[in-house]
Every structure is written in C-alpha cells, then in structure tokens.
Design an enzyme around this catalytic site. Structure first.
Site, PDB file in Angstrom:
ATOM      1  N   SER A 141     -47.210  56.643 -47.612  1.00  0.00           N
ATOM      2  CA  SER A 141     -45.835  56.509 -48.083  1.00  0.00           C
ATOM      3  C   SER A 141     -45.303  55.200 -47.529  1.00  0.00           C
ATOM      4  O   SER A 141     -45.830  54.671 -46.538  1.00  0.00           O
ATOM      5  CB  SER A 141     -44.989  57.674 -47.569  1.00  0.00           C
ATOM      6  OG  SER A 141     -43.611  57.422 -47.712  1.00  0.00           O
ATOM      7  N   TYR A 154     -42.711  63.764 -40.842  1.00  0.00           N
ATOM      8  CA  TYR A 154     -43.183  63.003 -42.004  1.00  0.00           C
ATOM      9  C   TYR A 154     -43.469  61.558 -41.614  1.00  0.00           C
ATOM     10  O   TYR A 154     -44.533  61.004 -41.921  1.00  0.00           O
ATOM     11  CB  TYR A 154     -42.139  63.053 -43.115  1.00  0.00           C
ATOM     12  CG  TYR A 154     -42.628  62.504 -44.440  1.00  0.00           C
ATOM     13  CD1 TYR A 154     -43.457  63.266 -45.269  1.00  0.00           C
ATOM     14  CD2 TYR A 154     -42.259  61.237 -44.874  1.00  0.00           C
ATOM     15  CE1 TYR A 154     -43.899  62.768 -46.484  1.00  0.00           C
ATOM     16  CE2 TYR A 154     -42.693  60.739 -46.088  1.00  0.00           C
ATOM     17  CZ  TYR A 154     -43.515  61.509 -46.889  1.00  0.00           C
ATOM     18  OH  TYR A 154     -43.956  61.005 -48.091  1.00  0.00           O
TER      19      TYR A 154
END
Length: 273
Positions: A141, A154
């Site tokens: 990401s 995350y």
C-alpha cells in the site's frame, strides 16, 4: 515476464484488486488459481473467467495466514495447470486502530499482511531458483511507503511487506527471481470504506485520509498497471504516481514531512490548532 500461458496464484482474488488481477491475467492468456477466504466469491470469479476469457481458472477457499493453505494452493495449481510461475500475495486486512490493540489483533495483521508473503516465498523460491525463474508480486500500500493515519497495525505491517519484497528482490534477483511491490493509495474496494462504516473514529479517519489524498481508482485500472509493471519487471508499482513525489518529500526532510502529516491529521479531525 510475459504472462501468456503462465500459471498464476492470486490470493484475495474474490473481490477488489485480486479479482481484477485474476481476470486481467486470464484475459492475457494465463491460467489462474483464484484464492480467497470467501470460497464462494473466489468460485464466482473463476467461473466468470472460464465463461469469458482465453485463459482458464480454478478457485479455492484459503486462509493465507496458514502455511498448509498456501501449500494446498500451490498443489492445486500444479495439479491443474503446472508449476506456479507467478504468485500474487494480495490478500490483506485493515487491522485495528489506535494504540490499545490486542496481541491477537497484532498477530492477525502480521499473519495476513506480512507472514503470508514470507510463507509463500519460502515454499516457492527454492523451486524457482532450480527453474531459473519465478515472479513474486506483493500487494502492500502507499501506507507501506508513507503511513496510515489511525491504524498502526495496517501501517506497520504494510511497511514490513515492502521491506520483505525489497529483500527478496535484492537476495534473489540475480537468480532469475523477479519481485514487484504494489503500493496504491485509494482503490474502490470494500476494504477502503470499511473504516468509515465501522463506527470507529480512527477507522473513519483512516478512510477519509486516503480518499482525500488523491483519486480513488477502480481495481481494473490498478490491475492494468500491475500487468504493465510485470511486463517491464519493475519493482515499485504506483498506480497513483503522486505517491513517488510524497515519498521523495518524506526522504528529503523527514521532520518536515512528519509535521505535515500531523497537520493533515488535525485538518481531518477538525482540530483548529
């Protein structure tokens, strides 16, 4: 690497980026194992591919945090199509928010977002070295290059996924192993909007931070970018080109970048300071 007639495994393939990747790979002539925790969703994607594509697909339910499930995916690919040429470690979870996160939540995020990549590489890379080729694609990401407001689990695990992909590339790149790392910002998937629907203020912050930072792309656009990068054997895949500028700004002046991120967070939270 050309994907035509190659054998690929795509995890998290039941929806979003994974489903788009599976479809695009098959359209380009690959034979694909579509894997997802939701076996029904994976089956639907595989069935759609087999109805409409020049490639072929089979599906499987799999929890990629478990080594045995990854082994079964590889065995399924070998039995149906032949040795795995490309592995897309795409399955991921948003994890929990804030600092007060349980050990169980940390372990789950680490297992899905990082250790699943490590376990797959451990199973595949020795065989790829013997064959002189193989391709590992890690979905991280932009949070793995920058950060994710709201969610430490995350942000940390996506940073680690980038680090592992870098290490694979450096360690085995001269042995025929190709590695790419996908780092998008906002993509129109359920995962992106899960934070805003959770009722958790920090989860909502995470969603708004991403959607306000740039365009929200469709998964098919991201998949096209991935296939282009594989054709070029390019490591860093950035469907949002502006991420590279942000990454350069971070590296050029870390403290200034941190101050800017705090300011951005305050603006999203309505903090007048």
């Amino acid at each position: 690497m050309k994907v035509d007639n190659r054998v690929a495994v795509v995890t998290g393939g039941g929806a979003g980026i994974g489903a788009a990747l599976a479809v695009k790979l098959a359209h380009a002539g690959a034979r694909v194992v579509v894997a997802d925790l939701d076996s029904g969703a994976a089956a639907a994607v595989a069935e759609a591919i087999n109805r409409a594509s020049s490639g072929a697909a089979v599906s499987a339910g799999a929890d990629v945090s478990a080594t045995v499930d990854i082994q079964q995916l590889i065995r399924l690919a070998e039995n149906e199509f032949g040795p795995v040429d490309l592995y897309f470690a795409n399955a991921g979870i948003t994890g929990s928010t804030g600092l007060d996160v349980s050990e169980t939540d940390w372990d789950r995020s680490l297992d899905v977002n990082l250790r699943a990549h490590i376990r797959a590489a451990q199973l595949l890379v020795p065989g790829w070295i013997e064959r002189g080729q193989g391709y590992f694609v890690s979905t991280s990401s932009a949070a793995g290059l920058l950060t994710q407001l709201g969610s430490a689990t995350y942000s940390v695990t996506k940073h680690a996924a980038v680090g592992f992909a870098e290490w694979l590339n450096i360690t085995y790149g001269d042995k025929g192993i190709r590695v790419s790392c996908l780092c998008p910002m906002g993509v129109n998937t359920k995962l992106l909007y899960s934070g805003s629907k959770s009722g958790d203020p920090l989860g909502d912050l995470a969603t708004r931070a991403v959607t306000a930072a740039g365009d929200v792309l469709e998964p098919t656009v991201v998949a096209d970018t991935v296939l282009e990068a594989i054709d070029d054997e390019r490591f860093l895949i950035l469907p949002h080109p502006e991420v590279l500028d942000m990454y350069r700004q971070k590296a050029a002046d870390y403290d200034r970048w941190l101050r800017g991120m705090r300011r951005y967070q305050r603006s999203l939270l309505g903090d007048p300071r």
